[in-house]
Design a protein around this motif. Structure first.
Motif, PDB file in Angstrom:
ATOM      1  N   ASP A 206       0.798  -1.218   0.056  1.00 27.22           N
ATOM      2  CA  ASP A 206       0.062  -0.096  -0.017  1.00 27.22           C
ATOM      3  C   ASP A 206       0.766   1.245  -0.007  1.00 27.22           C
ATOM      4  OD1 ASP A 206       0.933   0.393   2.714  1.00 27.22           O
ATOM      5  OD2 ASP A 206      -0.911  -0.728   3.565  1.00 27.22           O
ATOM      6  N   ARG A 207       0.161   2.297   0.120  1.00 28.59           N
ATOM      7  CA  ARG A 207       0.893   3.743  -0.047  1.00 28.59           C
ATOM      8  C   ARG A 207       1.844   3.844   1.022  1.00 28.59           C
ATOM      9  NH1 ARG A 207      -2.092   7.956  -3.240  1.00 28.59           N
ATOM     10  NH2 ARG A 207      -1.348   9.446  -1.634  1.00 28.59           N
ATOM     11  N   THR A 208       1.404   3.359   2.247  1.00 30.72           N
ATOM     12  CA  THR A 208       2.393   3.414   3.556  1.00 30.72           C
ATOM     13  C   THR A 208       3.645   2.753   3.262  1.00 30.72           C
ATOM     14  OG1 THR A 208       0.610   3.731   4.983  1.00 30.72           O
ATOM     15  CG2 THR A 208       2.705   2.950   6.129  1.00 30.72           C
ATOM     16  N   GLN A 209       3.537   1.603   2.714  1.00 31.62           N
ATOM     17  CA  GLN A 209       4.855   0.857   2.540  1.00 31.62           C
ATOM     18  C   GLN A 209       5.693   1.614   1.168  1.00 31.62           C
ATOM     19  OE1 GLN A 209       4.104  -3.196   1.691  1.00 31.62           O
ATOM     20  NE2 GLN A 209       4.103  -3.805   3.749  1.00 31.62           N
ATOM     21  N   LEU A 210       4.868   2.343   0.301  1.00 28.07           N
ATOM     22  CA  LEU A 210       5.565   2.765  -0.689  1.00 28.07           C
ATOM     23  C   LEU A 210       6.178   4.192  -0.212  1.00 28.07           C
ATOM     24  CD1 LEU A 210       6.237   3.345  -3.570  1.00 28.07           C
ATOM     25  CD2 LEU A 210       4.125   4.468  -3.861  1.00 28.07           C
ATOM     26  N   ALA A 211       5.493   5.108   0.801  1.00 23.39           N
ATOM     27  CA  ALA A 211       6.394   6.135   1.373  1.00 23.39           C
ATOM     28  C   ALA A 211       7.645   5.857   1.927  1.00 23.39           C
ATOM     29  CB  ALA A 211       5.380   6.636   2.279  1.00 23.39           C
ATOM     30  N   ILE A 212       7.479   4.533   2.959  1.00 22.32           N
ATOM     31  CA  ILE A 212       8.596   3.955   3.900  1.00 22.32           C
ATOM     32  C   ILE A 212       9.444   3.494   2.643  1.00 22.32           C
ATOM     33  CG2 ILE A 212       9.295   2.267   5.226  1.00 22.32           C
ATOM     34  CD1 ILE A 212       6.641   2.507   6.501  1.00 22.32           C
ATOM     35  N   HIS A 213       9.678   2.840   1.865  1.00 24.86           N
ATOM     36  CA  HIS A 213      10.525   2.439   0.804  1.00 24.86           C
ATOM     37  C   HIS A 213      11.067   3.635   0.067  1.00 24.86           C
ATOM     38  CE1 HIS A 213      12.180  -0.249  -2.404  1.00 24.86           C
ATOM     39  NE2 HIS A 213      11.856   0.918  -3.204  1.00 24.86           N
ATOM     40  N   PHE A 214      10.488   4.617  -0.174  1.00 27.06           N
ATOM     41  CA  PHE A 214      10.749   5.858  -0.950  1.00 27.06           C
ATOM     42  C   PHE A 214      12.004   6.404   0.165  1.00 27.06           C
ATOM     43  CE2 PHE A 214      11.485  10.002  -2.064  1.00 27.06           C
ATOM     44  CZ  PHE A 214      11.600  10.158  -3.359  1.00 27.06           C
ATOM     45  N   HIS A 215      11.557   6.658   1.538  1.00 27.30           N
ATOM     46  CA  HIS A 215      12.551   7.204   2.216  1.00 27.30           C
ATOM     47  C   HIS A 215      13.822   6.569   2.455  1.00 27.30           C
ATOM     48  CE1 HIS A 215      10.511  11.020   3.758  1.00 27.30           C
ATOM     49  NE2 HIS A 215       9.339  10.067   3.327  1.00 27.30           N
ATOM     50  N   ARG A 216      13.532   5.077   2.518  1.00 27.93           N
ATOM     51  CA  ARG A 216      14.715   4.273   2.815  1.00 27.93           C
ATOM     52  C   ARG A 216      15.694   4.136   1.468  1.00 27.93           C
ATOM     53  NH1 ARG A 216      11.308  -0.516   5.181  1.00 27.93           N
ATOM     54  NH2 ARG A 216      11.864  -0.367   7.523  1.00 27.93           N
ATOM     55  N   SER A 217      14.932   4.340   0.278  1.00 30.05           N
ATOM     56  CA  SER A 217      15.990   4.209  -0.747  1.00 30.05           C
ATOM     57  C   SER A 217      16.531   5.419  -1.150  1.00 30.05           C
ATOM     58  CB  SER A 217      15.343   3.527  -2.023  1.00 30.05           C
ATOM     59  OG  SER A 217      14.103   4.280  -2.166  1.00 30.05           O
ATOM     60  N   THR A 218      16.181   6.704  -0.591  1.00 28.08           N
ATOM     61  CA  THR A 218      16.767   7.972  -0.884  1.00 28.08           C
ATOM     62  C   THR A 218      17.607   8.569   0.465  1.00 28.08           C
ATOM     63  OG1 THR A 218      14.634   8.903  -0.428  1.00 28.08           O
ATOM     64  CG2 THR A 218      14.957   8.322  -2.663  1.00 28.08           C
ATOM     65  N   ARG A 219      17.768   7.769   1.379  1.00 29.33           N
ATOM     66  CA  ARG A 219      18.581   8.170   2.529  1.00 29.33           C
ATOM     67  C   ARG A 219      20.033   8.675   1.894  1.00 29.33           C
ATOM     68  NH1 ARG A 219      17.303   3.968   7.027  1.00 29.33           N
ATOM     69  NH2 ARG A 219      17.367   2.456   5.108  1.00 29.33           N
TER      70      ARG A 219
END
Length: 231
Positions: A206-219
């Motif tokens: 879902d969108r929650t996981q997508l948001a978390i994935h984005f933050h993790r992959s752009t740290r």
């Protein structure tokens, strides 16, 4: 349970602080398409009122409710009522439990009145709303991410396109589909399509996981966009 087209969104407020309930009612009633149908001071009262009033969305203040919120969220979602959580920064395990129980959104108490109104509207239409400030909170409390049915890493079927990455970034900033559509000058259906494809390619739910994935992959130090390759 999606509101009828043109019908106002009916909202139930649940919080153990009367002042906060009054403030929420005042904010929500600024919007002509939102109606506060009931207020509850606790979980048992909220469930009883939800059974009789059948709201579209319930806004729950995490406050000091603790694990009771998880049971309330589960009961409400089983009735087809969507849930928005409202909490202070650092809500911790209560937040995670409530999201896992089926809550459709989470915003901080520091959110602007307009943002809260937009979040309730979006959740009523079936979207997941995660305030951008809440995403960092979740990063340190959720596990390493989605898993495939056999328990291994989630499947990836290719990198995201530039537009899919742009949409993912805006999801991570806490924007709704309507806000993303306005920002990118595309239709809401196009935004929804990009999100659906991104979720499938990244093996996310879902969108929650997508948001978390984005933050993790752009740290800092990563140098990559979500789902992009180094090559």
């Amino acid at each position: 349970m999606t509101p009828r087209v043109g019908a106002p969104v009916q909202v139930l407020i649940c919080d153990d602080h009367e002042v906060l309930r009054h403030g929420l009612r005042t904010v929500l009633l600024r919007a002509p398409d939102l109606i506060v149908v009931a207020e509850a001071a606790g979980a048992a009262e909220a469930l009883a009122l939800a059974t009789s009033a059948r709201p579209d969305v319930t806004v729950i203040g995490l406050g000091a409710h603790g694990p009771v919120v998880q049971d309330l969220v589960r009961a409400l979602t089983a009735m087809g009522i969507r849930v928005v959580l409202l909490g202070e920064p650092g809500a911790g395990s209560d937040l995670i439990d409530a999201l896992q129980a089926g809550a459709s959104g989470y915003v901080h108490t520091t959110v602007t009145p307009q943002r809260l109104i937009e979040g309730v509207r979006a959740v009523a239409q079936g979207e997941t709303v995660l305030d951008a400030a809440a995403t960092g909170e979740l990063l340190h409390r959720l596990d390493d991410g989605p898993r495939s049915p056999d328990g291994g890493p989630a499947p990836h079927s290719g990198p995201l396109t530039a537009r899919q990455q742009s949409v993912s970034r805006l999801v991570a900033e806490g924007l709704t589909n309507a806000e993303i559509a306005d920002r990118l000058n595309v239709s809401r259906a196009t935004v929804k399509g990009h999100i659906t494809v991104a979720l499938r390619r990244l093996g996310l739910r879902d969108r929650t996981q997508l948001a978390i994935h984005f933050h993790r992959s752009t740290r800092p130090g990563d140098g990559r966009g979500p789902g992009s390759s180094r090559g």
